[in-house]
Scaffold this active site. Structure first.
Site, PDB file in Angstrom:
ATOM      1  N   ASP A 224      80.898   4.577  -9.119  1.00  0.00           N
ATOM      2  CA  ASP A 224      81.804   5.107  -8.088  1.00  0.00           C
ATOM      3  C   ASP A 224      80.996   5.673  -6.921  1.00  0.00           C
ATOM      4  OD1 ASP A 224      80.977   6.847 -10.074  1.00  0.00           O
ATOM      5  OD2 ASP A 224      82.766   8.106 -10.017  1.00  0.00           O
ATOM      6  N   ASP A 252      80.634  -7.732  -3.177  1.00  0.00           N
ATOM      7  CA  ASP A 252      81.597  -8.054  -2.114  1.00  0.00           C
ATOM      8  C   ASP A 252      81.643  -6.937  -1.075  1.00  0.00           C
ATOM      9  OD1 ASP A 252      82.233 -10.466  -3.198  1.00  0.00           O
ATOM     10  OD2 ASP A 252      84.395 -10.141  -3.216  1.00  0.00           O
TER      11      ASP A 252
END
Ligand code: NAD
Length: 358
Positions: A224, A252
């Protein structure tokens, strides 16, 4: 000795962009004596339509025999309602596991000419050069058991299993450390060791491997935080190594830092350096058939093929220089276009890169 390349264009823009990459290989063959032969085969939806399977036996056999595989992209709306076992994406997963391609290298490099194309401020991304090393054949994407079951109360429950063995972690870890040795000698291992035992083991193994690479600095980051840091201050990273699912998402995200996923190549390697090379983007059904897709990611994938499998680093550098040159000339496909530049289609971009090779 002649090296064999399996060419698998796939679906959507796959056929358009691979045609340009093949032009580049042909030009290298003609002008610089690159000793290769190419053989085409079907994969993905195109293969399903003809053979009833996204990875027909003959395609897998060709890919196994070849020294390297050049892949376009698979998938599209037409095949979305098929059973998951024969969807185009299964062809890709089958190739990765069938060829034992466990190490996925995804560079995120921002060409200075495109600093304005990023959604982030130029000073945050200018000069960005990250290599994300993603494990490709394990993790929750392949772990058993998996499925959708019916509970005693009649409610349905979906489940998947995140699993990594020590040896799987070790081989991807070594792959990342070896790459770091050729770069800035920094590896950031990304996990979720505070919550997932599977990645607690991941962290332990990475720490152990690091002892064999005293010149490389290893750091650890929770996924995270890594996602946040990639957007906040991406230039802090050199090599990031992570598992299949986290790597799928983070790569991505890193791609978007550079402005267009149409610019980014990737390599997937086995233990002996054989590889499958493909752009990181998909089949882009929204623009397929229009001749406007950016072929640069696929052409740069050929450069990676020359560097990592065909042992032709000078030709790889020649392709990268040619891409730089056409960007300097102001040529842009629609995805990287900014005002004042010259908008070109897929074939025109490919031709310009071929012309810039010599
Ligand atoms: P996508 O990468 O195909 O497209 C996302 C967006 O980026 C689209 O707007 C598209 O037009 C644009 N884009 C992508 N490549 C481009 C290029 N070279 N030049 C210009 N613009 C480009 O992702 P998606 O739309 O989520 O998926 C479409 C299909 O591709 C789906 O079926 C998906 O499963 C498949 N897919 C395949 C792969 C692969 O083959 N490796 C990877 C991702 C998605």
């Amino acid at each position: 000795m002649t090296k064999k390349i399996a060419v698998l264009p796939g679906d959507g823009i796959g056929t358009e962009i691979v045609a340009e990459a093949v032009k580049v290989l042909d030009a290298l063959r003609r002008a610089f004596g690159l000793n290769i032969e190419m053989e085409h085969a079907l994969v993905g939806g195109a293969a399903y339509d003809i053979h009833g399977h996204p990875l027909p036996e003959q395609t897998l056999t060709l890919a196994k025999q070849a020294d390297a595989v050049l892949l376009g992209a698979v998938g599209g709306h037409k095949w979305e309602s098929l059973d998951i076992a024969v969807r185009p994406e299964k062809g890709l997963l089958g190739l990765r596991s069938g060829l034992g391609l466990f190490s996925n290298l995804r560079p995120a490099i921002l060409y200075p000419q495109l600093a304005d194309a990023s959604t982030l401020k130029p000073e945050v991304v200018a000069g960005l050069d990250i290599m994300i090393v993603r494990e490709l054949t394990g993790d929750i994407y392949f772990g058993q058991p998996r499925g959708i079951r019916v509970l005693e109360n009649g409610e349905r429950q979906g489940f998947n299993t995140m699993v990594y063995s020590e040896s799987e972690i070790e081989r991807i870890g070594r792959s990342a450390f070896e790459i770091a040795m050729r770069r800035d000698k920094r590896v950031c291992s990304v996990d979720k060791a505070n919550v997932l035992e599977c990645t607690e083991l991941w962290r332990e193994v990475m720490t152990r491997i690091a002892r064999d690479y005293p010149e490389v600095t290893l750091s650890h980051m929770y996924v995270d935080n890594a996602a946040m840091q990639l957007v906040r201050a991406p230039k802090q990273f050199d090599v990031m190594v992570t598992g299949n699912m986290f790597g799928d998402i983070l790569s991505d995200c890193a791609a978007m830092l550079t402005g267009s996923i149409g610019m980014l190549p990737s390599a997937s390697l086995d233990a002996s350096g054989k590889g499958m090379y493909e752009p990181i983007h998909g089949s882009a059904p929204d623009i397929a058939g229009q001749g406007i897709a950016n072929p640069i990611a696929t052409i740069l994938s050929v450069a990676m093929m020359l560097r990592y499998t065909l042992n032709e680093p000078e030709l790889a550098a020649r392709i990268e220089a040619a891409v730089n040159k056409v960007l300097d000339q102001g040529l842009r496909t629609g995805d990287i276009y900014t005002s004042g530049m010259r908008k070109v289609g897929t074939a025109e971009m490919g031709d310009a890169i071929v012309a810039a090779l010599v």
